[in-house]
Motif scaffolding. Structure first.
Motif, short mmCIF file in Angstrom:
data_model
loop_
_atom_site.label_atom_id
_atom_site.label_comp_id
_atom_site.label_asym_id
_atom_site.label_seq_id
_atom_site.Cartn_x
_atom_site.Cartn_y
_atom_site.Cartn_z
N PRO A 34 0.84 -1.21 0.00
CA PRO A 34 0.00 0.00 0.00
C PRO A 34 0.87 1.25 0.00
O PRO A 34 1.88 1.32 0.71
N GLU A 35 0.50 2.21 -0.81
CA GLU A 35 1.23 3.47 -0.84
C GLU A 35 0.65 4.43 0.19
O GLU A 35 -0.53 4.33 0.53
N PRO A 36 1.46 5.34 0.75
CA PRO A 36 2.88 5.55 0.42
C PRO A 36 3.78 4.56 1.14
O PRO A 36 3.42 4.04 2.19
N TYR A 37 4.96 4.32 0.54
CA TYR A 37 5.94 3.44 1.18
C TYR A 37 7.34 3.83 0.73
O TYR A 37 7.60 3.94 -0.47
N GLU A 38 8.23 4.00 1.71
CA GLU A 38 9.63 4.33 1.44
C GLU A 38 10.48 3.27 2.15
O GLU A 38 10.56 3.25 3.38
N PHE A 39 11.07 2.38 1.39
CA PHE A 39 11.71 1.18 1.92
C PHE A 39 12.87 1.50 2.85
O PHE A 39 12.93 0.99 3.98
N GLU A 40 13.80 2.33 2.42
CA GLU A 40 14.98 2.56 3.24
C GLU A 40 14.63 3.26 4.54
O GLU A 40 15.14 2.90 5.61
N LEU A 41 13.75 4.24 4.49
CA LEU A 41 13.32 4.93 5.70
C LEU A 41 12.58 3.97 6.64
O LEU A 41 12.81 3.97 7.86
N SER A 42 11.72 3.14 6.09
CA SER A 42 10.89 2.26 6.91
C SER A 42 11.69 1.15 7.57
O SER A 42 11.25 0.60 8.59
N THR A 43 12.83 0.80 7.03
CA THR A 43 13.62 -0.29 7.59
C THR A 43 14.80 0.20 8.43
O THR A 43 15.66 -0.59 8.81
N GLN A 44 14.81 1.49 8.77
CA GLN A 44 15.93 2.05 9.55
C GLN A 44 16.12 1.35 10.90
O GLN A 44 17.23 1.23 11.39
N ARG A 45 15.01 0.89 11.48
CA ARG A 45 15.10 0.27 12.80
C ARG A 45 16.05 -0.93 12.80
O ARG A 45 16.66 -1.25 13.82
N PHE A 46 16.17 -1.60 11.67
CA PHE A 46 17.00 -2.80 11.60
C PHE A 46 18.49 -2.49 11.57
O PHE A 46 19.31 -3.41 11.55
N ARG A 47 18.85 -1.20 11.56
CA ARG A 47 20.26 -0.84 11.60
C ARG A 47 20.55 0.38 12.47
O ARG A 47 21.71 0.75 12.65
N ALA A 48 19.49 1.00 13.03
CA ALA A 48 19.68 2.22 13.81
C ALA A 48 20.44 1.98 15.10
O ALA A 48 21.12 2.87 15.61
#
Length: 270
Positions: free
Chosen positions: A7-21
């Protein structure tokens, strides 16, 4: 790689930041723009694509896990339409456009992760979680599977303490592994009953139950008012807030997404 539309909107890199923050996450491993997760006995690779993500392999087993992991069930469009009326949230949805909070696909993993994070920094929690995954999980490709309840039932408190758990937290994890909670049934219950079932288990308090509702069950009204980070975020964006739990009523019926946007906004926007 096959396209999985989201479903839009979706920004992959921003949304997955938790996995490397807070350091690498061996069960949700980000490497060179690709997210790796073990599903069953296979490693799944996920990368950005127009209209969603590209996934390999994508089939009946992996599709629901990837959708869950990427927060597809959260109604972001409705939240954005509602949040425009709130000055602080209106700013955040502009700055964090397309941020879709990731969810924990596995309920046991979600609860163990919360126990790991109790009363320690998230950087320390991720380090302990990774040691647990390396010791009791299974490596498949780049990533590791998270240890199962069955595997952890065969471990000892001393083994967990050696990984960085306190003695009390080691007991909590092993107690949870032996509790044999009916997670499928739990997912069908109302929020307050879910919390009552969870908090009856030693080591699972209201904070853990609230995050389970938010990050595994994706309940829209989940509001982890006892979370120190959320308290700081509320104070930063709403100095007039007062009691954080009561203030959550302001965000009805989007407390869950509000909490994630405030936390991410405090870390990345302010």
């Amino acid at each position: 790689m096959a396209l999985l539309r989201l479903p839009e909107p979706y920004e992959f890199e921003l949304s997955t930041q938790r996995f490397r923050a807070f350091g690498p996450d061996l069960a949700n491993l980000w490497r060179d723009g690709v997210l790796h997760r073990v599903v069953g006995r296979r490693e799944v690779r996920i990368e950005a694509a127009r209209g969603g993500v590209r996934v390999e392999p994508l089939d009946a087993e992996t599709r629901p896990v990837v959708r869950k992991l990427l927060g597809a069930e959260l109604d972001l469009a409705a939240f954005y339409a509602w949040a425009k009326r709130d000055r602080a949230l209106a700013r955040l949805i502009r700055r964090l456009a397309g941020f879709r909070p990731p969810l924990a696909p596995d309920p046991f993993e979600s609860l163990v992760t919360s126990i790991t994070a109790q009363q320690v920094s998230l950087h320390a929690a991720f380090s302990i979680r990774n040691r647990l995954i390396q010791r009791f999980g299974r490596r498949t490709g780049e990533a590791y599977s998270f240890p199962t309840e069955q595997r952890l039932r065969r471990s000892t408190p001393d083994e967990l303490v050696a990984l960085g758990f306190s003695g009390r937290k080691a007991d909590y994890v092993l107690g949870l592994a032996g509790a044999r909670l009916g997670y499928a049934e739990l997912g069908e219950l109302p929020d307050e009953e879910v919390k009552a079932r969870l908090t009856a288990v030693r080591g699972l308090g209201e904070w853990t139950a609230d995050w389970f509702l938010a990050r595994h069950l994706a309940r829209p009204r989940a509001w982890p008012a006892g979370d120190l980070g959320l308290r700081k975020a509320v104070a930063a964006f709403y100095p007039e807030a007062g009691d954080v739990r009561e203030f959550g009523a302001r965000f009805e019926p989007f407390q869950n997404l509000t909490a994630h946007y405030l936390l991410t906004g405090l870390r990345t926007v302010r």
